[in-house]
Design an enzyme around this catalytic site. Structure first.
Site, PDB file in Angstrom:
ATOM      1  N   ASP A  54       0.933  -1.195  -0.093  1.00 18.84           N
ATOM      2  CA  ASP A  54       0.085   0.113   0.068  1.00 18.84           C
ATOM      3  C   ASP A  54       0.930   1.295  -0.032  1.00 18.84           C
ATOM      4  OD1 ASP A  54      -2.184   1.556   0.152  1.00 18.84           O
ATOM      5  OD2 ASP A  54      -3.012   0.581   1.869  1.00 18.84           O
TER       6      ASP A  54
ATOM      7  N   GLU B   5      -9.961   7.618   4.656  1.00 18.83           N
ATOM      8  CA  GLU B   5      -8.479   7.039   5.551  1.00 18.83           C
ATOM      9  C   GLU B   5      -8.584   7.614   6.883  1.00 18.83           C
ATOM     10  OE1 GLU B   5      -5.087   5.868   3.312  1.00 18.83           O
ATOM     11  OE2 GLU B   5      -6.084   6.412   1.548  1.00 18.83           O
TER      12      GLU B   5
HETATM   13  C1  BGC Z   1      -5.273   2.999   0.443  1.00 23.42           C
HETATM   14  C2  BGC Z   1      -5.458   2.090  -0.448  1.00 23.42           C
HETATM   15  C3  BGC Z   1      -5.405   2.678  -1.648  1.00 23.42           C
HETATM   16  C4  BGC Z   1      -3.965   3.056  -2.220  1.00 23.42           C
HETATM   17  C5  BGC Z   1      -3.901   3.785  -3.353  1.00 23.42           C
HETATM   18  C6  BGC Z   1      -3.794   3.734  -0.018  1.00 23.42           C
HETATM   19  O1  BGC Z   1      -3.411   4.720   0.907  1.00 23.42           O
HETATM   20  O2  BGC Z   1      -5.065   2.587   1.683  1.00 23.42           O
HETATM   21  O3  BGC Z   1      -6.603   1.438  -0.198  1.00 23.42           O
HETATM   22  O4  BGC Z   1      -5.628   1.503  -2.541  1.00 23.42           O
HETATM   23  O5  BGC Z   1      -3.734   4.151  -1.295  1.00 23.42           O
HETATM   24  O6  BGC Z   1      -4.703   4.921  -3.579  1.00 23.42           O
HETATM   25  C1  BGC Z   2      -3.354   9.390  -2.313  1.00 22.77           C
HETATM   26  C2  BGC Z   2      -4.191   8.237  -1.987  1.00 22.77           C
HETATM   27  C3  BGC Z   2      -3.534   7.400  -0.851  1.00 22.77           C
HETATM   28  C4  BGC Z   2      -2.999   8.302   0.304  1.00 22.77           C
HETATM   29  C5  BGC Z   2      -2.374   7.787   1.558  1.00 22.77           C
HETATM   30  C6  BGC Z   2      -2.976  10.044  -0.822  1.00 22.77           C
HETATM   31  O1  BGC Z   2      -2.223  11.230  -1.224  1.00 22.77           O
HETATM   32  O2  BGC Z   2      -3.848  10.058  -3.178  1.00 22.77           O
HETATM   33  O3  BGC Z   2      -4.454   7.473  -2.797  1.00 22.77           O
HETATM   34  O4  BGC Z   2      -4.290   6.344  -0.541  1.00 22.77           O
HETATM   35  O5  BGC Z   2      -2.402   9.275  -0.229  1.00 22.77           O
HETATM   36  O6  BGC Z   2      -2.820   7.891   2.748  1.00 22.77           O
END
Ligand code: BGC
Ligand code: BGC
Length: 840
Positions: free
Chosen positions: A328, A527
């Site tokens: 991730d 998130e």
């Molecule tokens: C998230 C994932 C996601 C990835 C890409 C991460 O921060 O936890 O669920 O697929 O970013 O965007």
């Molecule tokens: C991204 C997400 C990712 C996240 C990680 C963002 O900047 O766009 O895709 O999941 O950071 O926490």
């Protein structure tokens, strides 16, 4: 340093360029041993339908690998984000994959048209071919997690929590199929879905990505959504046209962290990990899921990205998963001893592909060194590459032309097509859970219906996070050409049957309505930004006051509640004659009117069939509610009324003693010119150090503070320097490391006096790792607007070492050494809009 500025009205933003220095690397690992595999604990279920090795594919892999150089192999292990990688980079770097993160889009514009996505896919494809050497097709992964939600015009389905209420695995397969098809239209190959988390603490900001707190529901959905996305795959069947690869995530324990803290520590027994949190994986694997994403969380302190027992012994050996494990978003950087730019430990533990959005370049160089010096063994490298090639071969990518020539590509009319929207609308109807109905629903269409509330005509609130932007912020009605708001659906249903629908922004009315429908709920988030300290619903009092006013006037009230989780809302339920949990319905607001508004004869057109897939709390702090903790459920798991059931809900306890005004201050420092407690502003000129308290005026010889009017009286703090001094915002220790990795920005709403000569340096308070400063006057003085500006500085642009932000006591510093003046209105963390980057 990258930043975006917006003058006056929100939405206008300019990306400017500053400096970022790259991180130096060191060697962290000294062991290249792969430990003996351990035996899977007794709790892990068996997988009955393991995939068998397909000799033709394995032979082809042998052939390809024989011609690949070591850098080509290492490149397969790395996935970069399109905000930080260009097609030209691919002419040099043999990367295996790219992704678009939540805020990343072609041209850095998350609201760009669909055609731009497809042409960017073509550009990457062409660059990959141009490089020479052994060409391995590229994989583009995207978060198509509730429809192809990063692309304007796509069908947006309800978030998973709403789908869980529908209790219909077949519907998941249909949704998966549509999502895949719309994804292929714009040229991507892979969806980062499904999330099979079993959320066990509703304080967690990702609760809405979970189908249910009940592992059985998650397990019954996991396989079907995978089948929808990938199609039915067998040992010899390649991915058919119109399908994409699927990845089950986040392995494992994401929904079980202590206190529901995102990316936190899951302290459960192995039995609970296996039988609750991992429940979705066996079904996903049996359905042929090709990819599994490792989770940010740890299990008893050990990060999953470096967890050999779980990634290798359980997932790969015990379950025979022969696809690949992707990391991730820089998650490998959180493994002990690792950095985002180097982590052989993760590969040795069983990770096959790093998600290295902005760290890929150095990670590539360091990983190559790790292979050369043995920190990554040849066997492990080859196994990881083999798995990635296997998935690419099974996906049929080697035989596919460039993205725009693939079947369905460029058929933009498929995005948000009528047929697709009909399925999404059905999903909305099925997801609604009726918690209370004193008989006002269904609403007769020949009546006068007042519609109000902050969610009535707000596509952002209706679609939630992971919609066009990461946080779902910045989305207006115009960004959803193929969609309908909840208000639009109600208006259509009522008007077409001879009634009168009135949308009232402030809830007032001239002519007394027969019923008031108030649509309100949580603002969008994604998130950790959605993590909360409790599960109380907090609004600014507006909707509760409206509900009460209508009732006093004898007007029956219907609440349509939009939220990413069940929230304690007893006061609102008491003030409503009917209360509907509508979750985050997506693009088809019309599905709500389908169920709420009766036909011409007053009979329901559709009944409520949704049943809670999460228990509903009876107290603001009742965040843990699954079966074992049922005594705190106001409405138990499985609850949901239909039109034939007339169950009355007695007056509920309103817990007047609970402080509903308290807010999370870890990301909000200054509001309307005042520090939010426990934050304070201290002036320090080396000799005098004084803390601002109350509304006082403060002066040190070099720096003084007064109040100033911006939008209302004294809602700004004016700092004026005449010499060397700092204004320091401190008062509690905050951890902004995760926020920096997650691309949050420091947002400053301020006015810099252009007539003063000195500049003001903005800086974070993390010691030597935070020596970079931002010239505030240069950046905020815009002759074109000569006024107030909102400046967003990605945190990661203020330090090269985001881990150093983990414990800051005085997070924000403003310093000057000559005459300089700034007036501050607001200071907080917020989403980074677009792909603001730190440029060299
Ligand atoms: C998230 C994932 C996601 C990835 C890409 C991460 O921060 O936890 O669920 O697929 O970013 O965007
Ligand atoms: C991204 C997400 C990712 C996240 C990680 C963002 O900047 O766009 O895709 O999941 O950071 O926490």
């Amino acid at each position: 340093m990258g930043l975006s500025r917006s003058a006056g009205q929100p939405g206008l933003s300019v990306i400017a360029a500053l400096l970022v220095v790259s991180v130096a690397c060191s060697n962290a690992l000294n062991s290249n041993e792969i430990a003996e595999p351990s035996v899977a604990g007794e709790w892990w279920p068996e997988i009955t339908q393991k995939r068998v090795v397909e000799p033709a594919i394995e032979a082809r892999i042998d052939e390809l690998m024989a011609s690949m150089s070591v850098p080509e192999k290492v490149g397969q292990l790395i996935q970069a984000d399109i905000a930080d990688v260009t097609p030209d980079d691919l002419k040099v770097y043999p990367l295996g994959s790219i992704l678009n993160g939540g805020n990343s889009a072609p041209n850095g514009d998350p609201r760009i048209d669909a055609a731009a996505w497809l042409s960017l896919a073509d550009a990457f494809h062409a660059a990959n071919l141009e490089r020479g050497g052994t060409t391995i097709p590229l994989l583009w992964g995207t978060d198509a997690v509730h429809g192809h939600n990063n692309v304007v015009g796509a069908t947006i389905f309800p978030h998973n929590i709403g789908l869980g209420a529908a209790r219909d695995p077949d519907l998941m397969a249909r949704i998966g199929e549509i999502t895949a098809l719309e994804t292929v239209v714009t040229g991507q190959d892979w969806s980062f879905a499904p999330t099979v988390a079993v959320a066990r603490n509703d304080r967690w900001g990702r609760t809405y990505e979970s189908y249910s707190e009940d592992p059985a529901i998650v397990a019954s959905y996991a396989g079907r959504i995978v089948e929808g996305l990938q199609g039915t795959v067998t040992n010899t069947q390649r991915l058919r046209d119109g399908h994409v690869l699927s990845s089950a995530k986040h392995f494992v324990g994401d929904g079980g962290t202590a206190d529901g803290i995102d990316q936190g520590d899951t302290r459960v027994s192995e039995k609970e990990l296996a039988t609750v949190h991992a429940a979705g994986y066996p079904a996903a694997i049996e359905a042929g899921v090709e990819i599994v994403m490792a989770s940010f969380n740890s299990w008893h302190g050990e990060k999953l990205h470096g967890h050999r027992y779980l990634l290798t012994d359980i997932l790969k050996d015990h379950w025979g998963f022969d696809g690949f494990v992707v990391g991730d978003w820089n998650g490998h950087g959180q493994v002990e001893g690792c950095r985002t730019t180097e982590c052989p430990q993760a590969i040795m533990a069983g990770l096959d592909m790093f998600m290295a959005p902005d760290s890929w370049r150095e990670l590539f160089a360091n990983t190559l060194n790790n292979v050369r010096d043995g920190a990554i063994s040849e066997a492990r490298l080859n196994d990881a590459v083999r798995r990635i090639l296997r998935v690419k071969l099974r996906a049929g990518l080697f035989d596919k032309p460039r993205p725009s020539l693939r079947r369905y590509a460029g058929e933009f009319k498929l995005l948000g097509s009528e047929a697709h929207r009909a399925v999404a609308r059905e999903a909305v109807r099925r997801s609604l859970v009726l918690l209370k109905n004193d008989g006002i629903l269904p609403v007769r269409p020949d009546s006068r219906v007042l519609v109000t509330g902050n969610g009535a005509h707000d596509m952002g609130r209706q679609t939630g996070g992971w919609t066009l932007s990461w946080q779902g912020s910045g989305n207006g009605r115009a960004h959803f050409p193929n969609a309908g708001s909840i208000w639009e659906g109600l208006q259509q249903a009522i008007d077409s049957q001879g009634g009168t629908a009135i949308l009232s922004a402030d809830g007032s009315y001239d002519e007394r309505p027969d019923v008031a429908i108030v649509v309100y709920g949580e603002p969008p988030y994604a998130e950790f930004v959605g993590d909360r300290n409790d599960v109380a619903y907090r609004d600014d009092g507006v909707h509760l006051a409206q509900l009460k006013r209508y009732r006093e006037a004898g007007i029956p009230t219907v609440s349509v509640f939009l939220s990413g989780r069940p929230l304690w809302s007893n006061r609102h339920i008491n003030a409503s004659d009917a209360f509907v949990a509508a979750w985050l319905p997506g693009s088809e607001g019309g599905g709500i009117a389908d169920v709420l508004i009766a036909d011409a004869d007053g009979a329901a057109r559709f009944d409520f069939t949704g049943r809670l897939s999460f228990s509903w709390p009876n107290h603001p702090e009742a965040a843990v509610l699954h079966a074992a903790h049922n005594e705190h459920a106001l409405f138990a798991f499985g609850y949901g009324l239909s039109y034939s059931e007339t169950e009355t809900v007695a007056e509920l306890d309103e817990w007047p003693s609970f402080d509903l005004s308290s807010m999370d201050t870890t990301q909000t420092l200054l509001v309307r010119g005042s520090p939010v407690r426990p934050w304070s502003v201290t002036l320090d000129d080396g000799e005098v150090s004084q803390e601002l308290s109350g509304r006082s005026r403060l002066v040190t010889p070099a720096l003084s503070v007064v109040r100033e009017d911006y939008m209302s009286q004294e809602d700004a703090l004016r700092l004026s320097w005449t010499g060397d001094a700092h204004a320091i915002v401190g008062g509690q220790t905050v951890d902004w490391a995760r926020a920096a990795n997650g691309d949050l920005s420091l947002v400053i709403e301020a006015h810099v006096d252009p007539n003063t000569m000195g500049d003001i340096a903005l800086q974070l308070g993390c010691g030597t790792a935070c020596e970079d400063t931002l010239p505030l006057r240069d950046l905020m003085h815009d002759p074109a607007t000569a006024g107030w500006l909102t400046l967003s500085v990605p945190l990661k642009c203020l330090t090269q070492d985001t881990a150093a932000l983990a414990a800051m006591e005085d997070p924000v510093w403003l310093s000057a050494s000559g005459t300089a003046t700034v007036a501050l209105h607001a200071l907080h963390l917020g989403p980074t809009e677009g792909s603001a980057r730190c440029l060299k």
